[in-house]
Design an enzyme around this catalytic site. Structure first.
Site, PDB file in Angstrom:
ATOM      1  N   GLN A  38     116.636  64.001  12.529  1.00 61.26           N
ATOM      2  CA  GLN A  38     115.855  64.880  11.850  1.00 61.26           C
ATOM      3  C   GLN A  38     114.977  65.335  11.108  1.00 61.26           C
ATOM      4  O   GLN A  38     114.779  64.708   9.997  1.00 61.26           O
ATOM      5  CB  GLN A  38     116.561  66.184  12.783  1.00 61.26           C
ATOM      6  CG  GLN A  38     115.235  67.226  12.795  1.00 61.26           C
ATOM      7  CD  GLN A  38     114.281  68.106  13.630  1.00 61.26           C
ATOM      8  OE1 GLN A  38     113.237  67.635  13.302  1.00 61.26           O
ATOM      9  NE2 GLN A  38     115.066  67.724  14.512  1.00 61.26           N
ATOM     10  N   SER A  54     113.262  85.120  24.227  1.00 57.90           N
ATOM     11  CA  SER A  54     112.752  84.415  25.391  1.00 57.90           C
ATOM     12  C   SER A  54     113.293  83.683  25.529  1.00 57.90           C
ATOM     13  O   SER A  54     114.050  84.045  26.745  1.00 57.90           O
ATOM     14  CB  SER A  54     111.200  83.583  25.053  1.00 57.90           C
ATOM     15  OG  SER A  54     111.882  82.284  26.545  1.00 57.90           O
ATOM     16  N   GLN A  62     114.182  73.957  29.447  1.00 52.03           N
ATOM     17  CA  GLN A  62     114.144  72.604  29.469  1.00 52.03           C
ATOM     18  C   GLN A  62     115.292  72.195  28.753  1.00 52.03           C
ATOM     19  O   GLN A  62     115.722  72.949  27.517  1.00 52.03           O
ATOM     20  CB  GLN A  62     113.196  71.882  28.893  1.00 52.03           C
ATOM     21  CG  GLN A  62     112.850  70.946  29.374  1.00 52.03           C
ATOM     22  CD  GLN A  62     111.319  70.325  28.416  1.00 52.03           C
ATOM     23  OE1 GLN A  62     110.664  71.429  27.666  1.00 52.03           O
ATOM     24  NE2 GLN A  62     110.687  68.720  28.199  1.00 52.03           N
ATOM     25  N   GLU A  79     116.396  70.498  19.764  1.00 51.97           N
ATOM     26  CA  GLU A  79     116.626  71.331  17.488  1.00 51.97           C
ATOM     27  C   GLU A  79     116.334  73.220  17.732  1.00 51.97           C
ATOM     28  O   GLU A  79     117.405  73.916  17.970  1.00 51.97           O
ATOM     29  CB  GLU A  79     117.048  70.118  16.564  1.00 51.97           C
ATOM     30  CG  GLU A  79     117.683  71.745  15.907  1.00 51.97           C
ATOM     31  CD  GLU A  79     118.047  70.556  14.425  1.00 51.97           C
ATOM     32  OE1 GLU A  79     118.479  71.053  13.590  1.00 51.97           O
ATOM     33  OE2 GLU A  79     118.180  69.084  14.451  1.00 51.97           O
ATOM     34  N   GLU A 112     109.046  63.113  19.320  1.00 46.50           N
ATOM     35  CA  GLU A 112     109.337  64.862  19.567  1.00 46.50           C
ATOM     36  C   GLU A 112     108.708  65.483  18.888  1.00 46.50           C
ATOM     37  O   GLU A 112     107.474  66.901  19.125  1.00 46.50           O
ATOM     38  CB  GLU A 112     110.512  65.310  20.729  1.00 46.50           C
ATOM     39  CG  GLU A 112     110.717  66.728  20.880  1.00 46.50           C
ATOM     40  CD  GLU A 112     111.506  67.918  20.666  1.00 46.50           C
ATOM     41  OE1 GLU A 112     111.809  68.262  21.121  1.00 46.50           O
ATOM     42  OE2 GLU A 112     112.692  67.020  19.206  1.00 46.50           O
TER      43      GLU A 112
END
Length: 277
Positions: A38, A54, A62, A79, A112
């Site tokens: 990461q 949310s 997703q 993550e 990403e």
């Protein structure tokens, strides 16, 4: 996805296809662990809290991408969703399990995060640097793969050649990427620390810093006055500066000439040599 990239993850990894979304599984959240590759160093608490709310209202829309490991599952992509799900006290999360090599896992995670608009310049630069060094990619290959300009990548990676304490200041937002790029032009590197202290004390903007650095550079011992370069030489210099993302000087004598390419570290030198290859 950030607007600047122009490509989705599927453009880089054909293995991640639409039919994979028919293979969504639910696994226990406690069996997941963060991606060791990461690149993100800071996860903003407010953003995680907003995502948690949310998730509580709509669920995880997703699925995360994970790979199976000896100790459960490693998160390849998602993550932030994982952290928010933990905050929401979820027991299970939706995932797509992929068989990925360490190289693919790192590349997916880096790509990403590069696409996120809130990635800091240093995090983005570090991601580019890791992709080039650890995956053996040249700057030109990376630029084409990401849909970024070579100069954008070069200018960011050059920030990593600044002293570590200045890199930290850029990463935490104490000074901007523009300040950092201006500091790269300071000839006497011993003056970097006092210049940075002045930036922060007097809240100098980038233009003011550029003017200050020009003033400090002009106070250096003067070199013999050079003859004015012709338009062709100047045009070639500008082209090479843009290509290599660093200062380039071309001098032409009666019998021979030379090209000087500036670099700031061993990594920066290797980057330039890769581009020459």
């Amino acid at each position: 996805m950030a607007r600047g990239l122009g490509k989705g993850l599927d453009a880089f990894f054909p293995e991640v296809e639409e039919e994979d979304f028919e293979k969504i599984e639910e696994i226990e959240l406690k069996k997941c662990r963060p991606n060791p590759y990461q690149p993100r160093q800071v996860f903003e608490a407010d953003a995680i809290e907003e995502l948690k709310e949310s998730i509580l209202e709509h669920g995880i829309l997703q699925p995360l991408i994970v790979r199976k490991s000896i100790r459960g599952y490693e998160i390849v992509v998602g993550e932030r969703r994982f952290r928010a799900a933990k905050e929401a006290n979820l027991d299970v999360i939706p995932v797509i399990i992929k068989e990925l090599s360490d190289e693919q896992m790192m590349e997916l995670a880096l790509l990403e995060n590069i696409q996120r608009e809130d990635l800091t310049p240093i995090e983005e630069a570090t991601a580019y640097d890791r992709l080039m060094n650890e995956l053996g990619m040249t700057q030109d290959q990376l630029a084409k793969r990401l849909g970024k300009s070579r100069s954008h990548i070069a200018n960011l990676v050059r920030l990593l050649s600044l002293p570590d304490d200045i890199v930290v200041l850029i990463n935490n937002g104490s000074i901007s990427m523009g300040h950092g790029r201006a500091l790269l032009g300071l000839k006497d590197k011993h003056k970097l620390k006092p210049v940075v202290q002045r930036i922060m004390k007097e809240k100098l903007n980038v233009r003011q810093v550029e003017a200050l650095i020009n003033q400090l550079n002009n106070n250096q011992p003067k070199k013999p006055k050079k003859e004015k370069k012709d338009i062709f030489i100047t045009e070639r210099e500008n082209h090479l500066k843009e290509y290599f993302g660093t200062n380039v000087s071309i001098s032409k004598g009666k019998r021979k000439g030379k090209i000087e390419i500036e670099f700031f570290s061993d990594d920066d030198l290797n980057r330039i040599l890769d581009m020459m290859d």
